[in-house]
Design a protein around this motif. Structure first.
Motif, PDB file in Angstrom:
ATOM      1  N   ILE A 233     -58.230 -46.774 -40.883  1.00 35.97           N
ATOM      2  CA  ILE A 233     -58.171 -47.787 -39.829  1.00 35.97           C
ATOM      3  C   ILE A 233     -56.758 -47.864 -39.253  1.00 35.97           C
ATOM      4  CG2 ILE A 233     -58.398 -50.257 -39.317  1.00 35.97           C
ATOM      5  CD1 ILE A 233     -60.644 -50.321 -41.435  1.00 35.97           C
ATOM      6  N   HIS A 234     -55.746 -47.777 -40.114  1.00 36.72           N
ATOM      7  CA  HIS A 234     -54.364 -47.721 -39.627  1.00 36.72           C
ATOM      8  C   HIS A 234     -54.190 -46.559 -38.657  1.00 36.72           C
ATOM      9  CE1 HIS A 234     -52.816 -50.868 -42.100  1.00 36.72           C
ATOM     10  NE2 HIS A 234     -52.865 -50.210 -43.240  1.00 36.72           N
ATOM     11  N   THR A 235     -54.685 -45.412 -39.059  1.00 33.03           N
ATOM     12  CA  THR A 235     -54.554 -44.214 -38.222  1.00 33.03           C
ATOM     13  C   THR A 235     -55.224 -44.425 -36.874  1.00 33.03           C
ATOM     14  OG1 THR A 235     -54.508 -42.809 -40.203  1.00 33.03           O
ATOM     15  CG2 THR A 235     -55.040 -41.742 -38.110  1.00 33.03           C
ATOM     16  N   THR A 236     -56.391 -45.032 -36.896  1.00 32.53           N
ATOM     17  CA  THR A 236     -57.109 -45.314 -35.649  1.00 32.53           C
ATOM     18  C   THR A 236     -56.328 -46.268 -34.763  1.00 32.53           C
ATOM     19  OG1 THR A 236     -59.280 -44.944 -36.657  1.00 32.53           O
ATOM     20  CG2 THR A 236     -59.219 -46.317 -34.683  1.00 32.53           C
ATOM     21  N   GLY A 237     -55.802 -47.339 -35.360  1.00 32.28           N
ATOM     22  CA  GLY A 237     -55.033 -48.311 -34.582  1.00 32.28           C
ATOM     23  C   GLY A 237     -53.826 -47.688 -33.917  1.00 32.28           C
ATOM     24  N   VAL A 238     -53.114 -46.836 -34.641  1.00 28.21           N
ATOM     25  CA  VAL A 238     -51.946 -46.163 -34.082  1.00 28.21           C
ATOM     26  C   VAL A 238     -52.356 -45.195 -32.988  1.00 28.21           C
ATOM     27  CG1 VAL A 238     -50.070 -44.567 -34.603  1.00 28.21           C
ATOM     28  CG2 VAL A 238     -50.570 -46.448 -36.177  1.00 28.21           C
ATOM     29  N   ALA A 239     -53.424 -44.438 -33.226  1.00 31.41           N
ATOM     30  CA  ALA A 239     -53.885 -43.463 -32.241  1.00 31.41           C
ATOM     31  C   ALA A 239     -54.331 -44.133 -30.941  1.00 31.41           C
ATOM     32  CB  ALA A 239     -55.022 -42.629 -32.816  1.00 31.41           C
ATOM     33  N   LEU A 240     -54.877 -45.330 -31.056  1.00 25.16           N
ATOM     34  CA  LEU A 240     -55.313 -46.072 -29.867  1.00 25.16           C
ATOM     35  C   LEU A 240     -54.154 -46.752 -29.148  1.00 25.16           C
ATOM     36  CD1 LEU A 240     -58.563 -47.733 -31.259  1.00 25.16           C
ATOM     37  CD2 LEU A 240     -58.466 -46.079 -29.376  1.00 25.16           C
ATOM     38  N   GLY A 241     -53.014 -46.852 -29.823  1.00 25.62           N
ATOM     39  CA  GLY A 241     -51.872 -47.524 -29.227  1.00 25.62           C
ATOM     40  C   GLY A 241     -51.974 -49.038 -29.275  1.00 25.62           C
ATOM     41  N   LEU A 242     -52.671 -49.570 -30.284  1.00 25.82           N
ATOM     42  CA  LEU A 242     -52.829 -51.014 -30.380  1.00 25.82           C
ATOM     43  C   LEU A 242     -51.477 -51.673 -30.639  1.00 25.82           C
ATOM     44  CD1 LEU A 242     -56.117 -51.393 -32.453  1.00 25.82           C
ATOM     45  CD2 LEU A 242     -55.804 -50.906 -30.020  1.00 25.82           C
ATOM     46  N   ARG A 243     -51.263 -52.828 -30.004  1.00 28.54           N
ATOM     47  CA  ARG A 243     -49.989 -53.529 -30.111  1.00 28.54           C
ATOM     48  C   ARG A 243     -49.978 -54.569 -31.219  1.00 28.54           C
ATOM     49  NH1 ARG A 243     -46.768 -53.065 -25.503  1.00 28.54           N
ATOM     50  NH2 ARG A 243     -47.151 -51.018 -24.564  1.00 28.54           N
ATOM     51  N   GLY A 244     -51.136 -54.971 -31.707  1.00 28.87           N
ATOM     52  CA  GLY A 244     -51.176 -55.997 -32.738  1.00 28.87           C
ATOM     53  C   GLY A 244     -52.573 -56.531 -32.927  1.00 28.87           C
ATOM     54  N   THR A 245     -52.657 -57.621 -33.667  1.00 27.28           N
ATOM     55  CA  THR A 245     -53.940 -58.240 -33.969  1.00 27.28           C
ATOM     56  C   THR A 245     -53.962 -59.654 -33.399  1.00 27.28           C
ATOM     57  OG1 THR A 245     -53.023 -58.989 -36.093  1.00 27.28           O
ATOM     58  CG2 THR A 245     -54.291 -56.939 -36.093  1.00 27.28           C
ATOM     59  N   PRO A 246     -55.144 -60.159 -33.045  1.00 28.02           N
ATOM     60  CA  PRO A 246     -56.414 -59.417 -33.016  1.00 28.02           C
ATOM     61  C   PRO A 246     -56.533 -58.586 -31.750  1.00 28.02           C
ATOM     62  CG  PRO A 246     -56.775 -61.664 -32.259  1.00 28.02           C
ATOM     63  CD  PRO A 246     -55.324 -61.587 -32.657  1.00 28.02           C
ATOM     64  N   THR A 247     -57.240 -57.475 -31.868  1.00 32.11           N
ATOM     65  CA  THR A 247     -57.604 -56.671 -30.704  1.00 32.11           C
ATOM     66  C   THR A 247     -59.119 -56.494 -30.721  1.00 32.11           C
ATOM     67  OG1 THR A 247     -55.508 -55.465 -30.676  1.00 32.11           O
ATOM     68  CG2 THR A 247     -57.364 -54.442 -29.544  1.00 32.11           C
ATOM     69  N   PHE A 248     -59.740 -56.727 -29.566  1.00 34.08           N
ATOM     70  CA  PHE A 248     -61.192 -56.656 -29.443  1.00 34.08           C
ATOM     71  C   PHE A 248     -61.595 -55.535 -28.486  1.00 34.08           C
ATOM     72  CE2 PHE A 248     -60.129 -61.110 -30.282  1.00 34.08           C
ATOM     73  CZ  PHE A 248     -60.927 -61.387 -31.373  1.00 34.08           C
ATOM     74  N   PHE A 249     -62.688 -54.861 -28.830  1.00 38.22           N
ATOM     75  CA  PHE A 249     -63.299 -53.861 -27.955  1.00 38.22           C
ATOM     76  C   PHE A 249     -64.753 -54.250 -27.718  1.00 38.22           C
ATOM     77  CE2 PHE A 249     -59.811 -51.558 -29.840  1.00 38.22           C
ATOM     78  CZ  PHE A 249     -59.376 -50.688 -28.840  1.00 38.22           C
ATOM     79  N   VAL A 250     -65.196 -54.118 -26.493  1.00 35.39           N
ATOM     80  CA  VAL A 250     -66.607 -54.324 -26.159  1.00 35.39           C
ATOM     81  C   VAL A 250     -67.115 -53.026 -25.551  1.00 35.39           C
ATOM     82  CG1 VAL A 250     -68.275 -55.650 -24.824  1.00 35.39           C
ATOM     83  CG2 VAL A 250     -66.232 -56.779 -25.751  1.00 35.39           C
ATOM     84  N   ASN A 251     -68.014 -52.377 -26.267  1.00 33.33           N
ATOM     85  CA  ASN A 251     -68.528 -51.059 -25.853  1.00 33.33           C
ATOM     86  C   ASN A 251     -67.394 -50.092 -25.493  1.00 33.33           C
ATOM     87  OD1 ASN A 251     -71.102 -51.914 -26.324  1.00 33.33           O
ATOM     88  ND2 ASN A 251     -71.821 -51.754 -24.218  1.00 33.33           N
ATOM     89  N   GLY A 252     -66.375 -50.087 -26.343  1.00 36.44           N
ATOM     90  CA  GLY A 252     -65.293 -49.125 -26.194  1.00 36.44           C
ATOM     91  C   GLY A 252     -64.183 -49.527 -25.260  1.00 36.44           C
ATOM     92  N   LYS A 253     -64.267 -50.708 -24.641  1.00 39.39           N
ATOM     93  CA  LYS A 253     -63.220 -51.157 -23.729  1.00 39.39           C
ATOM     94  C   LYS A 253     -62.475 -52.333 -24.348  1.00 39.39           C
ATOM     95  CE  LYS A 253     -65.207 -49.571 -19.364  1.00 39.39           C
ATOM     96  NZ  LYS A 253     -65.565 -49.947 -17.969  1.00 39.39           N
ATOM     97  N   ALA A 254     -61.145 -52.262 -24.285  1.00 41.04           N
ATOM     98  CA  ALA A 254     -60.323 -53.299 -24.903  1.00 41.04           C
ATOM     99  C   ALA A 254     -60.278 -54.553 -24.046  1.00 41.04           C
ATOM    100  CB  ALA A 254     -58.905 -52.776 -25.120  1.00 41.04           C
ATOM    101  N   SER A 255     -60.306 -55.695 -24.702  1.00 44.60           N
ATOM    102  CA  SER A 255     -60.121 -56.966 -24.011  1.00 44.60           C
ATOM    103  C   SER A 255     -58.635 -57.184 -23.776  1.00 44.60           C
ATOM    104  CB  SER A 255     -60.692 -58.121 -24.841  1.00 44.60           C
ATOM    105  OG  SER A 255     -60.329 -59.365 -24.283  1.00 44.60           O
ATOM    106  N   ALA A 256     -58.282 -57.628 -22.573  1.00 40.39           N
ATOM    107  CA  ALA A 256     -56.880 -57.912 -22.267  1.00 40.39           C
ATOM    108  C   ALA A 256     -56.425 -59.229 -22.876  1.00 40.39           C
ATOM    109  CB  ALA A 256     -56.672 -57.936 -20.756  1.00 40.39           C
ATOM    110  N   SER A 257     -57.367 -59.998 -23.410  1.00 48.08           N
ATOM    111  CA  SER A 257     -57.050 -61.313 -23.970  1.00 48.08           C
ATOM    112  C   SER A 257     -57.656 -61.435 -25.363  1.00 48.08           C
ATOM    113  CB  SER A 257     -57.620 -62.410 -23.062  1.00 48.08           C
ATOM    114  OG  SER A 257     -57.558 -63.675 -23.684  1.00 48.08           O
ATOM    115  N   ILE A 258     -57.037 -62.286 -26.194  1.00 42.63           N
ATOM    116  CA  ILE A 258     -57.622 -62.561 -27.513  1.00 42.63           C
ATOM    117  C   ILE A 258     -58.605 -63.721 -27.439  1.00 42.63           C
ATOM    118  CG2 ILE A 258     -55.508 -61.752 -28.623  1.00 42.63           C
ATOM    119  CD1 ILE A 258     -54.971 -64.701 -29.419  1.00 42.63           C
ATOM    120  N   ASP A 259     -58.755 -64.319 -26.278  1.00 44.55           N
ATOM    121  CA  ASP A 259     -59.647 -65.462 -26.101  1.00 44.55           C
ATOM    122  C   ASP A 259     -61.102 -65.023 -26.264  1.00 44.55           C
ATOM    123  OD1 ASP A 259     -61.016 -67.719 -25.372  1.00 44.55           O
ATOM    124  OD2 ASP A 259     -60.045 -67.953 -23.412  1.00 44.55           O
TER     125      ASP A 259
END
Length: 271
Positions: A233-259
């Motif tokens: 999971i760490h490897t996946t997060g780094v490969a995706l370029g995630l900036r932190g938690t929480p990060t949400f995806f809906v059908n493969g698309k990242a939410s710009a907000s944590i709301d």
């Protein structure tokens, strides 16, 4: 108990049988906004206003100063717009990485999940049990889940808040995965999120209170397979370029907000 879980003493917290995992450390969680960051944005916004005025034939005089002082919401609006643009830019970059590497968000049977396997909509959450932003949205997120029983919700345990002296985030992630093996993930997940001052002892107490077989759980917590899962999971997060938690995806698309409300809008759109 402390209102700031990141400041709780973490001394007796790593059993010798638990393998260590190297954890990448994002600079901050997405859900945390510091006063200094806000001040920097305000100064930057004010500088932009001042720099732009000459292009509109307006000098920086008492009238302009007075107008800005009497209408400070202008700076607030600029800061909000800039932050939204930055968040959208980050989300677009993450979306591009996910599209280029679809296997990164492909089904992983090891991940805890709720909802039908053949759901039209899948929501994936990357989170840390000690993340203030994750805790802040946990209850409304669970309420949103209840409103969408036809959606698949996947939980990616991404403990990023440990350092050289603490292992609590990692231990909590392992404990939740151990509970998942016994069909008790959501109860343990909710209890871990609701607890504001996690320690290893508190985590073990939560497992016991939720009816988890502790002997089996301790084996799972110390298992190399569990360590490998979290490392993946760490490897996946780094490969995706995630900036932190929480990060949400809906059908493969990242939410710009944590709301969760924004996540729910994406769910409705995907449906």
């Amino acid at each position: 108990m402390s209102d700031t879980p990141d400041t709780v003493a973490q001394t007796p917290d790593q059993p010798q049988a638990t393998p260590s995992v190297t954890t990448p450390q994002p600079s901050a969680t997405k859900g945390t906004t510091t006063v200094l960051a806000g001040a920097a944005l305000a100064i930057s916004a004010a500088a932009l206003v001042m720099a732009a005025l000459p292009y509109f034939g307006v000098g920086i005089g008492p009238q302009v100063r007075g107008y800005l002082l009497n209408n400070p919401q202008i700076l607030d609006e600029m800061i909000t717009a800039r932050q939204q643009a930055e968040d959208q830019s980050v989300s677009s970059a993450i979306d591009a990485a996910a599209k280029a590497n679809p296997q990164l968000l492909a089904h992983d049977a090891r991940d805890p999940a709720v909802g039908p396997e053949n759901a039209k909509v899948t929501v994936i959450q990357f989170f840390d049990y000690r993340c203030p932003g994750c805790k802040a949205v946990s209850v409304p997120y669970r309420e949103m889940m209840a409103r969408h029983p036809d959606v698949r919700f996947v939980f990616k345990e991404w403990p990023i808040l440990d350092n050289g002296e603490t292992v609590t985030s990692n231990y909590a992630a392992r404990a939740a995965l151990a509970a998942n093996q016994q069909g008790k993930f959501m109860a343990v997940h909710a209890a871990l999120m609701d607890e504001r001052a996690l320690t290893v002892d508190v985590i073990n107490q939560i497992l016991q209170e939720q009816g988890v077989d502790m002997a089996a759980a301790q084996k799972a917590i110390a298992s190399p397979d569990t360590a490998r899962h979290i490392t993946d999971i760490h490897t996946t997060g780094v490969a995706l370029g995630l900036r932190g938690t929480p990060t949400f995806f809906v059908n493969g698309k990242a939410s710009a907000s944590i709301d969760p409300a924004e996540v729910e809008r994406m769910i409705e759109a995907a449906k």
